[in-house]
Motif scaffolding. Structure first.
Motif, PDB file in Angstrom:
ATOM      1  N   SER A 145      55.260 -93.708 -40.527  1.00  0.00           N
ATOM      2  CA  SER A 145      54.673 -92.365 -40.537  1.00  0.00           C
ATOM      3  C   SER A 145      54.280 -91.928 -39.135  1.00  0.00           C
ATOM      4  O   SER A 145      54.573 -90.812 -38.699  1.00  0.00           O
ATOM      5  CB  SER A 145      53.455 -92.333 -41.464  1.00  0.00           C
ATOM      6  N   ALA A 146      53.591 -92.827 -38.426  1.00  0.00           N
ATOM      7  CA  ALA A 146      53.198 -92.503 -37.055  1.00  0.00           C
ATOM      8  C   ALA A 146      54.436 -92.385 -36.163  1.00  0.00           C
ATOM      9  O   ALA A 146      54.507 -91.516 -35.290  1.00  0.00           O
ATOM     10  CB  ALA A 146      52.244 -93.567 -36.514  1.00  0.00           C
ATOM     11  N   TYR A 180      55.870-101.203 -41.255  1.00  0.00           N
ATOM     12  CA  TYR A 180      55.193-100.788 -42.477  1.00  0.00           C
ATOM     13  C   TYR A 180      55.145 -99.262 -42.558  1.00  0.00           C
ATOM     14  O   TYR A 180      55.443 -98.562 -41.592  1.00  0.00           O
ATOM     15  CB  TYR A 180      53.780-101.386 -42.516  1.00  0.00           C
ATOM     16  N   GLU A 181      54.737 -98.770 -43.705  1.00  0.00           N
ATOM     17  CA  GLU A 181      54.726 -97.329 -43.933  1.00  0.00           C
ATOM     18  C   GLU A 181      53.869 -96.612 -42.897  1.00  0.00           C
ATOM     19  O   GLU A 181      54.237 -95.543 -42.405  1.00  0.00           O
ATOM     20  CB  GLU A 181      54.224 -97.016 -45.343  1.00  0.00           C
ATOM     21  N   VAL A 182      52.731 -97.218 -42.547  1.00  0.00           N
ATOM     22  CA  VAL A 182      51.859 -96.586 -41.556  1.00  0.00           C
ATOM     23  C   VAL A 182      52.569 -96.492 -40.204  1.00  0.00           C
ATOM     24  O   VAL A 182      52.413 -95.517 -39.466  1.00  0.00           O
ATOM     25  CB  VAL A 182      50.518 -97.347 -41.431  1.00  0.00           C
ATOM     26  N   ASP A 183      53.375 -97.524 -39.870  1.00  0.00           N
ATOM     27  CA  ASP A 183      54.141 -97.507 -38.624  1.00  0.00           C
ATOM     28  C   ASP A 183      55.199 -96.413 -38.663  1.00  0.00           C
ATOM     29  O   ASP A 183      55.397 -95.672 -37.686  1.00  0.00           O
ATOM     30  CB  ASP A 183      54.828 -98.856 -38.397  1.00  0.00           C
ATOM     31  N   ALA A 187      46.022 -93.198 -34.014  1.00  0.00           N
ATOM     32  CA  ALA A 187      46.447 -94.305 -34.879  1.00  0.00           C
ATOM     33  C   ALA A 187      45.724 -95.602 -34.530  1.00  0.00           C
ATOM     34  O   ALA A 187      45.995 -96.641 -35.128  1.00  0.00           O
ATOM     35  CB  ALA A 187      47.954 -94.504 -34.771  1.00  0.00           C
TER      36      ALA A 187
END
Length: 251
Positions: A17-18, A12-15, A193
């Motif tokens: 980005s991190a 996902y986007e959060v993954d 995170a």
């Protein structure tokens, strides 16, 4: 993030980005993921094909990325029985991909948390795919660096003590030994995170194998563990791998 580093599309986007922040501090992290994945395959093939293991318990499975452990083990010995365990509900969504094995063998998935090893063992026993009264190859690959402090050692002691004589422990673990500053930054990113991370030195990783006999070549940087042609990154530095790996035998 691991799936993202492997080039998968189950993230996902959060993954991402991190993950991009980790890559910025340590560009070789994709190599670390690939080195780990290659070790999982080589160790499973060696256990099933050479050492005669016929039961596997893979804890901290993660999102399925083919070929999975059961596919490698059952290619070497079709009668292998494999139970996967993970606490991530997303893994359950994709668990069907983990249950397609040979007719001669068996595969199963259980939802359990490595941080509660007694409950995990209870669930595995009740599920019945693998028989803990017979030798089992326990895989703890790239999972214990997500368990900070001494709790990680207690977990391993509990799990290994429940295994029959003749069992094996397969373990890989990230290390800061070759780039302390880079891994300090990565640890900070993961922790912020919401995923605490503790990478460990060679001596600290070796302690997970207390009471076990290390299979040759012992505890080494993962790309040096029984390398095979076309089995993952090999012509790389230990810094780029930054992952220790070993297989231990329970006498």
């Amino acid at each position: 993030m691991y799936d993202y580093f492997l080039g998968g599309n189950t993230n996902y986007e959060v993954d991402r980005s991190a993950g991009d922040e980790v890559i910025r501090h340590f560009p070789a992290v994709r190599t670390v993921a690939r080195v780990n994945r290659a070790f999982v395959h080589r160790s499973a093939r060696f256990l099933a094909g050479t050492l005669g293991a016929r039961q596997f318990l893979d804890v901290g499975t993660g999102i399925p990325t083919a070929p999975n452990l059961h596919e490698v083990a059952q290619e070497a010995a079709p009668e292998c029985r494999v139970t996967y365990a993970d606490n991530d509900p997303l893994v359950l969504v994709y668990a069907d991909n983990l249950l397609r094995g040979t007719a001669e063998g068996a595969t199963a998935y259980v939802e359990a948390d490595v941080r509660d090893p007694d409950r995990l063992l209870e669930i595995v026993r009740s599920q019945g795919c693998v028989d803990l009264d017979r030798p089992v190859a326990l895989s703890l690959n790239a999972v214990l660096h997500f368990v900070p402090g001494d709790e990680a050692y207690a977990i391993v002691r509990t799990l290994v003590s429940a295994l029959a004589a003749g069992s094996y422990l397969t373990l890989s673990h990230c290390t800061p030994d070759f780039d302390p500053a880079g891994w300090a930054a990565i640890t900070d990113i993961y922790t912020k995170a919401g995923t605490p991370l503790e990478v460990r030195s060679r001596d600290d990783v070796l302690a997970f194998f207390d009471g076990l006999e290390l299979v040759d070549p012992g505890l080494v940087v993962a790309h040096r563990w029984r390398p095979e042609p076309a089995s993952g990154p090999s012509l790389i530095s230990d810094k780029d791998a930054s992952l220790y790996a070993a297989v231990g035998f329970k006498p």
